[in-house]
Design an enzyme around this catalytic site. Structure first.
Site, mmCIF file in Angstrom:
data_model
loop_
_atom_site.group_PDB
_atom_site.id
_atom_site.type_symbol
_atom_site.label_atom_id
_atom_site.label_comp_id
_atom_site.label_asym_id
_atom_site.label_seq_id
_atom_site.Cartn_x
_atom_site.Cartn_y
_atom_site.Cartn_z
ATOM 1 N N ALA A 62 0.826 -1.205 0.000
ATOM 2 C CA ALA A 62 0.000 0.000 0.000
ATOM 3 C C ALA A 62 0.863 1.259 0.000
ATOM 4 O O ALA A 62 0.512 2.273 -0.608
ATOM 5 C CB ALA A 62 -0.910 0.006 1.229
ATOM 6 N N ASP A 70 26.836 29.977 -25.680
ATOM 7 C CA ASP A 70 27.879 30.376 -26.610
ATOM 8 C C ASP A 70 27.319 31.522 -27.450
ATOM 9 O O ASP A 70 26.104 31.690 -27.572
ATOM 10 C CB ASP A 70 28.239 29.176 -27.498
ATOM 11 C CG ASP A 70 29.481 29.426 -28.330
ATOM 12 O OD1 ASP A 70 30.262 30.320 -27.974
ATOM 13 O OD2 ASP A 70 29.657 28.738 -29.335
ATOM 14 N N ASP A 92 33.953 22.583 -25.636
ATOM 15 C CA ASP A 92 32.756 22.779 -24.806
ATOM 16 C C ASP A 92 32.334 21.509 -24.073
ATOM 17 O O ASP A 92 31.551 21.568 -23.127
ATOM 18 C CB ASP A 92 31.580 23.241 -25.680
ATOM 19 C CG ASP A 92 31.826 24.592 -26.314
ATOM 20 O OD1 ASP A 92 32.364 25.478 -25.625
ATOM 21 O OD2 ASP A 92 31.492 24.762 -27.497
ATOM 22 N N ASN A 135 -1.965 6.420 -1.954
ATOM 23 C CA ASN A 135 -1.189 5.442 -1.185
ATOM 24 C C ASN A 135 -1.213 5.719 0.315
ATOM 25 O O ASN A 135 -1.315 4.786 1.119
ATOM 26 C CB ASN A 135 0.252 5.410 -1.689
ATOM 27 C CG ASN A 135 0.369 4.726 -3.040
ATOM 28 O OD1 ASN A 135 0.002 5.301 -4.052
ATOM 29 N ND2 ASN A 135 0.862 3.512 -3.065
ATOM 30 N N GLU A 151 -4.389 4.569 1.830
ATOM 31 C CA GLU A 151 -4.404 3.105 2.010
ATOM 32 C C GLU A 151 -3.667 2.699 3.281
ATOM 33 O O GLU A 151 -4.104 1.797 4.015
ATOM 34 C CB GLU A 151 -3.766 2.431 0.790
ATOM 35 C CG GLU A 151 -4.604 2.543 -0.479
ATOM 36 C CD GLU A 151 -3.844 2.162 -1.742
ATOM 37 O OE1 GLU A 151 -4.441 2.265 -2.828
ATOM 38 O OE2 GLU A 151 -2.653 1.793 -1.649
ATOM 39 N N ASP A 171 -5.070 3.505 -9.983
ATOM 40 C CA ASP A 171 -4.229 4.711 -9.968
ATOM 41 C C ASP A 171 -3.384 4.798 -11.233
ATOM 42 O O ASP A 171 -3.211 5.875 -11.816
ATOM 43 C CB ASP A 171 -3.282 4.704 -8.756
ATOM 44 C CG ASP A 171 -4.024 4.647 -7.438
ATOM 45 O OD1 ASP A 171 -5.249 4.877 -7.447
ATOM 46 O OD2 ASP A 171 -3.390 4.377 -6.406
#
Length: 900
Positions: free
Chosen positions: A288, A334, A620, A682, A685, A714
């Site tokens: 859960a 740049d 770079d 959650n 739960e 969900d």
């Protein structure tokens, strides 16, 4: 071997140090000794991480450990009971899916060092024992004499011994787009930038013209390119803000799960429950607690962001960069090709005798048009029309600009060349800083046209006042960071019989001058303004000169009052702490080295900023890797830069970065909505499971029911949160801070409120189903209680997705822009109802049929959390209206807090 300032030593001292005879080179015996001492001329390779190590690393995430323990405990229970293998199977499948997603992201090929290797020529020409030979580049040693010709890649860093019109393209190393003409007589200072070391050649650079010989002073990792390779293999990226935030969420949820499971286990045993029953309850609680679909939904949100960005010319190479872009607070850009058009263009023309210079963008007066024609006659660039009908300019950048303006003004060079045919040319050289074109004059004799540096043209300077006026105009052009090219001419009756046409470059008549610059992109200023409004500071980092960089920065609004322009030499004099302290005041960095760029990025990161860095050259690459988001150029960028970057701009346009930032903010907002959505589901739960146990009511939901809710109820609708479009004012808020939580702006309070509302209705449903005989309802039992709890928890979770979409009422938020979220929610509601309505399906999951009254209660309870959310939204709207009357409105949304 350490890189030393060989450019600053005399040639004699350098030869003495390496004990090399420039006429014969090294002996083969000496080469063998040096190869043992210095090693091969190659870059060290970083060891690749194995897939097994990547998999094991995922279990540093506590959530994965909790799920794994839950899976093994569930499997042990299934083995003991002889049934119930579905639960551990689903848990292990979720673990496998999460790990596969994480490893596939980490496994994105790191090709930067491999691309860097391609910059080394496989072979080179050397002088050994007085004999020229072609050898493998890896066999080159310090002290070798190398021979350079047009088209060759320089195999190692070397000090020039001879040079004849030698030009080298060093753009990949220094960022300068034009080839550099080398000069043996040059005497650079010890701290001169790489681009100013004219008596040196560097590994990986291309010889574009002339020939020469050079003494190798550094090989392999000791070269300038080797230093870059070292940065690439050694530089470690910081965790992205998203990774850190998700880790914090995962740790918090896992801690809640462990503590809740421990409490449940102790309470259950104290209440006399059987041990294995309580183990099953602990497994249920762990399942859960962990939002199993979080990683999947986050990945899909990022992937959706990638697709959106591709349509905007931004190609994402590494998924977390999508969200990190949204948190960007500093863009280090740049200049050439990103903020500018990467092409020289004439800005002004001034012909001798004119009062003021002419603007190249307007109609040209006759004297300036005549000047342009003469400059075109003295140019070698050509305009070619391709198969697609598009004109293409070929030649030197300055001469291309001259021909381009001719073309733009509908002026033709061909009739001029027919009238004044060219008969000879004196080529440009860095020593003379000029070139001459010799034409037959239609009236007899010859016309000499000489163009070049103003101070080098040998024109008549006897009239001091006239010369002062010309010098003042030159200084005016140069003061605006324009590159100045002057033209002078002369008529002669005959040409030298000995062919010494350079002797004609004397007693010239000054004609005028032009000012050129690489102009800013038309959209750059607007993009910088948009970034500024969004709280993002733009910083220019370039290899160009300070005056040019500063002029462009002012034109596009990047350099404002109080902003500083700092050169690489000034930067080298600063300590790291001094740079960190002053970095906020500096807007432009000019003539910088690769190490400078890394220091700038790290200084901003020390200030807590999220940094995006753009670049296209090999020089770079280390900074691109060190930045939170490295952005490479897709058109003009090297493969090394692209491989080190997180994002590639397919149009090399700064404005694209700002567009990508907006999409990144949208992705962050959607991930925030996902966290809000899943945590309420959650956590409620956990409260239901723990609350029922503490009150002695038993287990409201089994692990398989929790998995059904979490993965389907969900997970399926939650996937479509990735498609949500955020508040249109998203680019009006400040960037999210590096350490800022997902729960800022009052979101934690909202999560707690909705968790309590969902938990209460879930517990009520379970209690009614297990203990209360309702008129017309099913007989109370554990199965009926679990069935009612399952439906209420599942339905409230599904409806909760409409609450998280916006701060406004769900009745005011349109569904037309995301219909799949509606379709998936309806589908899951029907599926869960069907599981209960069809007895064989319900039996599989331990559910029982219920009566109509039970269904009515379930539907009523299901609507309560949404009603609570709507009530608080109405209160917030009322508060907003009051604030609006005071002309200040603040909104707290998953996208952030907005005040107007």
């Amino acid at each position: 071997m350490c890189v030393q300032n060989w450019h600053n030593e005399t040639l004699e001292d350098t030869l003495l140090h390496f004990t090399t005879d420039p006429e014969t080179g090294l002996s083969n015996g000496e080469v063998r000794l040096r190869l043992e001492k210095y090693g091969p001329n190659a870059y060290e390779q970083a060891k690749q991480e194995s897939i097994l190590h990547m998999v094991l690393k995922q279990f540093k995430d506590i959530a994965n450990v909790v799920l794994l323990l839950a899976g093994f405990l569930s499997l042990a229970l299934a083995i003991r009971d002889g049934h119930g293998y579905l639960e551990p199977g689903v848990i292990f499948a979720i673990i496998t899916m999460n790990i596969a997603l994480a490893v596939s992201q980490e496994r994105s090929a790191e090709k930067a060092l491999l691309a860097l290797q391609s910059l080394n020529s496989p072979s080179c020409r050397v002088l050994r024992d007085g004999v020229q030979a072609e050898i493998d580049t890896a066999a080159l040693v310090p002290g070798d004499v190398i021979l350079l010709d047009t088209g060759a890649l320089v195999p190692a860093d070397a000090r020039l011994l001879t040079a004849t019109n030698l030009t080298v393209d060093e753009s990949s190393l220094t960022g300068e787009s034009e080839p550099v003409e080398k000069d043996l007589a040059s005497a650079p200072e010890a701290d001169a930038p790489l681009g100013d070391r004219l008596n040196m050649v560097f590994s990986g650079c291309l010889v574009t013209g002339g020939n020469g010989s050079a003494l190798v002073v550094a090989t392999g990792m000791g070269t300038q390119m080797g230093k870059i390779a070292g940065h690439l293999s050694g530089a470690q990226k910081l965790q992205t803000p998203l990774q850190r935030r998700l880790n914090r969420v995962s740790q918090a949820v896992s801690l809640i799960a462990v503590l809740s499971a421990a409490v449940m286990l102790m309470v259950g045993i104290q209440q006399g429950e059987e041990f294995w029953t309580m183990v099953l309850a602990a497994v249920s609680l762990a399942v859960a607690a962990v939002p199993e679909t979080l990683q999947l939904i986050v990945t899909l949100s990022l992937t959706h962001g990638v697709k959106q960005m591709v349509a905007q010319n931004a190609l994402i190479r590494k998924l977390p960069a999508v969200e990190t872009l949204g948190n960007t607070s500093i863009i280090c850009s740049d200049k050439t090709g990103t903020l500018t058009q990467n092409r020289m263009a004439i800005q002004r023309l001034w012909a001798q005798g004119s009062d003021q210079p002419a603007n190249a963008g307007a109609a040209l007066p006759a004297p300036e048009a005549w000047l342009l024609e003469r400059l075109a006659m003295a140019s070698n660039a050509t305009l070619q029309v391709g198969e697609d009908g598009e004109p293409t300019l070929i030649g030197d950048a300055t001469e291309r600009a001259i021909i381009q303006l001719m073309h733009d003004r509908s002026m033709a060079r061909e009739p001029l060349m027919a009238q004044y045919p060219r008969v000879a040319e004196v080529p440009f050289s860095s020593a003379r800083k000029m070139m001459s074109s010799i034409h037959r004059h239609p009236e007899g004799g010859y016309l000499i046209l000489t163009k070049g540096a103003f101070d080098r043209l040998p024109y008549d300077r006897t009239d001091a006042a006239l010369h002062a006026a010309r010098k003042a105009m030159h200084d005016r052009f140069a003061g605006d960071a324009l590159r100045v090219i002057a033209l002078a001419s002369r008529r002669v009756d005959t040409l030298p019989e000995d062919g010494d046409y350079a002797a004609l470059e004397a007693d010239l008549h000054f004609e005028g001058m032009i000012g050129l610059i690489d102009p800013p992109r038309s959209e750059a200023a607007k993009a910088i303004a948009t970034a500024k409004k969004a709280g993002i500071k733009t910083v220019m980092i370039t290899g160009d000169h300070a005056a040019t960089a500063g002029a462009i920065a002012r034109q596009i609004g990047l350099l404002e009052e109080g902003g500083q322009v700092v050169t690489g030499r000034q930067l080298a004099a600063m300590s790291d702490q001094e740079l960190i302290d002053s970095v906020r005041d500096i807007s432009v960095y000019a003539r910088v080295s690769p190490e400078d760029k890394i220091r700038i990025v790290e200084a901003w990161q020390e200030q807590g900023e999220v940094v995006s860095m753009t670049g296209d050259g090999v020089n770079d690459a280390p900074a691109l890797k060190a930045a939170d988001v490295g952005v490479a150029m897709g058109i003009n960028g090297t493969e090394v830069a692209k491989s080190a970057a997180d994002m590639v701009l397919t149009d090399d346009n700064f404005a694209t970065i700002v567009t990508a930032v907006r999409e990144g903010r949208n992705v962050f907002a959607n991930i925030r909505k996902t966290i809000y959505f899943l945590l309420v589901c959650n956590l409620s739960e956990i409260v239901i499971m723990l609350g029922a146990q503490l009150m002695g009511w038993g287990m409201p939901l089994t692990p398989v029911l929790l998995l059904l809710i979490n993965v389907l109820g969900d997970g399926i609708p939650g996937l479509y949160l990735a498609r949500e479009q955020s508040d249109p004012r998203i680019m009006s808020r400040k960037p999210i801070g590096r350490e800022e939580s997902f729960f800022g702006g009052g979101l934690l309070k909202v999560i707690i409120r909705q968790t309590l509302a969902s938990s209460v209705v879930g517990l009520i449903a379970y209690y009614l189903g297990k203990y209360v005989q309702l008129p017309g309802g099913a007989t109370p039992s554990l199965l009926i209680g679990q069935t009612m709890a399952f439906l209420v928890v599942a339905f409230t979770s599904i409806l909760h997705i409409f609450t998280v979409r916006s701060r406004v009422s769900l009745f005011k938020r349109t569904l037309r822009d995301n219909l799949p979220i509606l379709y998936s929610a309806i589908a899951m509601l029907l599926l869960f109802a069907l599981i209960v309505i069809v007895p064989p399906l319900g039996a599989i999951f331990g559910l029982a049929p219920i009566g109509l009254v039970d269904w009515g209660i379930i539907l009523g309870l299901t609507l309560v959390p949404s009603a609570v959310a709507e009530a608080f939204k109405a209160l917030e709207a009322r508060r907003d209206r009051k604030l609006n009357q005071q002309r200040v409105v603040c909104h707290t949304t998953p996208e952030g807090t907005f005040c107007e």
